[in-house]
Design an enzyme around this catalytic site. Structure first.
Site, short mmCIF file in Angstrom:
data_model
loop_
_atom_site.label_atom_id
_atom_site.label_comp_id
_atom_site.label_asym_id
_atom_site.label_seq_id
_atom_site.Cartn_x
_atom_site.Cartn_y
_atom_site.Cartn_z
N GLY A 199 19.97 48.70 14.94
CA GLY A 199 19.64 50.02 14.45
C GLY A 199 19.42 50.04 12.96
N ILE A 200 19.77 51.18 12.35
CA ILE A 200 19.57 51.34 10.92
C ILE A 200 20.92 51.54 10.24
CG2 ILE A 200 19.32 53.87 10.91
CD1 ILE A 200 17.01 53.45 8.90
N GLY A 201 20.99 51.20 8.97
CA GLY A 201 22.22 51.36 8.22
C GLY A 201 22.62 50.08 7.53
N ILE A 203 25.19 47.89 7.95
CA ILE A 203 25.52 46.70 8.74
C ILE A 203 24.27 46.11 9.40
CG2 ILE A 203 26.75 45.90 10.80
CD1 ILE A 203 29.09 47.67 9.92
N GLU A 222 15.03 49.85 19.95
CA GLU A 222 14.57 51.22 19.79
C GLU A 222 13.77 51.37 18.51
OE1 GLU A 222 18.22 53.74 21.85
OE2 GLU A 222 17.95 53.76 19.70
N GLY A 314 20.78 55.10 22.46
CA GLY A 314 20.47 54.01 23.38
C GLY A 314 21.59 53.00 23.51
#
Length: 429
Positions: A199-201, A203, A222, A314
């Site tokens: 995902g995003i961020g 980490i 995703e 998701g």
């Protein structure tokens, strides 16, 4: 003239219509503002809404996944749903009356939904079956991205020309010791040839940065962010495999790279998030984060103090898919200590509704807690000894004893719990 044509179309909508709008980075702010001025009451259905959404009496923001622009609104309706199932809602419980897209300029009779495909193809198909409206803000700043978001221009009832460049999130911090520590632990488990979902961020960005020495990686996710672009430029990605995702969220440089790029395919959510399609990727590694993990390996990734903060998204789809993939892993990656709340992220039991559970492993900067194939007592010991912050371990052991977990853990079981089910990668990251 555009306003008059739009007014005439909107006048034909039923009372209190449901209007599905592109979310994430792709909200068509100019045209949404026009619609908001012309429709007194309506339901605004959007995924991961960003700041600036209409916030007035008469507008209810409806969403299966809250974003920074919706989670604090007074008039918000959260619809819990796994992201792979959201498209089904448009033909059942949540039928749309209009869909407002943010698209590229037309090319050869086609337009592209640009950075946001996600659930929108299903919404467009559902609204056309119902005889509703498909509106588009056509924008020279929106890239033409190949995949399931490319549709004929004649599907549109109205095009509004306006420019709102796709949003670019602030990059998550990747330089603090805890984030870098988590990323290194995760990256060690991702070998050459793996298929990756992130995902995003902070980490995820740090994990992607730690993978630039890997080779023949594939992306089935995703979302695609700038970290994936870095992997592409470093030669880490398999040149013969398409980069597959459902939406883009990143820098203007990422969006420019995506324009007319044959390497990139943005697919509809029913494809990217289908656990069966995910499991067909060999060596699928799903990396998701969490707000809390408890000693039963239950994950809270969606609620804070009883209020929805995000949603299922998701996470469940990819955990199930990755666990069924040959050689796959489902990883939960988080800091061991929440810096703002000043508390442990590993807790005896989560008080919030569970987002997911039973991943392959839970990873913090402290180490790796092996989960899959362990007894509940072994899972608890792994989480306390290898993932929890040292300051919380005494309290967690007391909690585990009260829950009847530690009392059943023998020395032999403890030794078995030290051995990973999935062999760690020995190469330096």
């Amino acid at each position: 003239m555009t306003t008059g044509a739009l007014q005439n179309l909107l006048d034909g909508l039923p009372e209190n219509p449901r209007i599905v709008v592109s979310g994430n980075a792709a909200t068509p702010w100019t045209t949404l503002g026009m619609v908001d001025a012309l429709v007194e009451t309506y339901v605004l259905h959007i995924l991961n809404g960003q700041p600036g959404l209409p916030d007035r009496p008469g507008v209810v923001v409806e969403t299966p996944f809250l974003g920074p622009g919706s989670r604090h609104l007074e008039r918000v309706s959260y619809v819990p749903a796994r992201l792979s199932m959201v498209p089904l809602l448009y033909s059942t419980a949540l039928p749309p009356d209009a869909v407002l897209l943010h698209t590229s300029l037309p090319r050869g009779g086609l337009i592209s939904m640009g950075t946001e495909v996600n659930v929108l193809p299903a919404a467009v198909e559902a609204v056309r079956r119902r005889g509703g409206l498909v509106l588009a803000q056509v924008d020279p700043a929106m890239p033409f991205v190949h995949g399931d978001g490319v549709i004929p221009v004649d599907w549109l009832d109205l095009m509004v020309e306006a420019s709102d460049p796709p949003a670019s999130p602030s990059p998550g911090a990747v330089d603090d010791d805890a984030t870098v520590g988590v990323a290194r632990q995760v990256a060690r488990r991702i070998g050459d040839g793996a298929t990756v979902q992130l995902g995003i961020g902070g980490i995820p960005n740090a994990v992607l940065s730690a993978l630039t020495h890997r080779r023949d990686l594939r992306i089935w996710s995703e979302m695609v962010s700038d970290g994936v672009l870095d992997l592409e430029r470093s030669g880490s990605l398999d040149p013969d495999s398409a980069i597959t995702a459902s939406f883009l969220f990143g820098s203007p440089e990422l969006y420019a790279w995506a324009d007319d790029n044959p390497r990139l395919r943005l697919r509809r959510t029913e494809v990217t998030n289908d656990p069966a399609a995910i499991s067909a990727n060999p060596g699928m590694v799903s990396v998701n984060t969490a707000l809390q993990v408890d000693l039963f390996a239950q994950v809270n990734a969606s609620r804070v103090r009883g209020r929805p903060y995000s949603g299922f998204g998701g996470q469940t789809d990819f955990i199930v898919g990755a666990l069924h993939s040959p050689g796959g892993q489902a990883l939960i990656a988080l800091r061991s200590w929440h810096p703002r709340a000043d508390t442990s992220t590993i807790v005896p039991t989560v008080d919030e509704p569970v987002t997911s559970f039973q991943a392959s492993a839970v990873i913090t900067e402290q180490g790796v807690a092996e989960i899959w194939g362990r007894s509940d007592a072994e899972q608890a010991r792994q989480l306390i000894d290898h993932a929890a912050h040292p300051a919380s371990r005494v309290e967690l052991r007391e909690g585990a004893f009260d829950l009847g977990l530690l009392a059943t853990l023998s020395g032999a079981a403890s030794r078995r719990a030290q051995q990973p089910v999935f062999a760690a990668q020995d190469r330096a990251c």
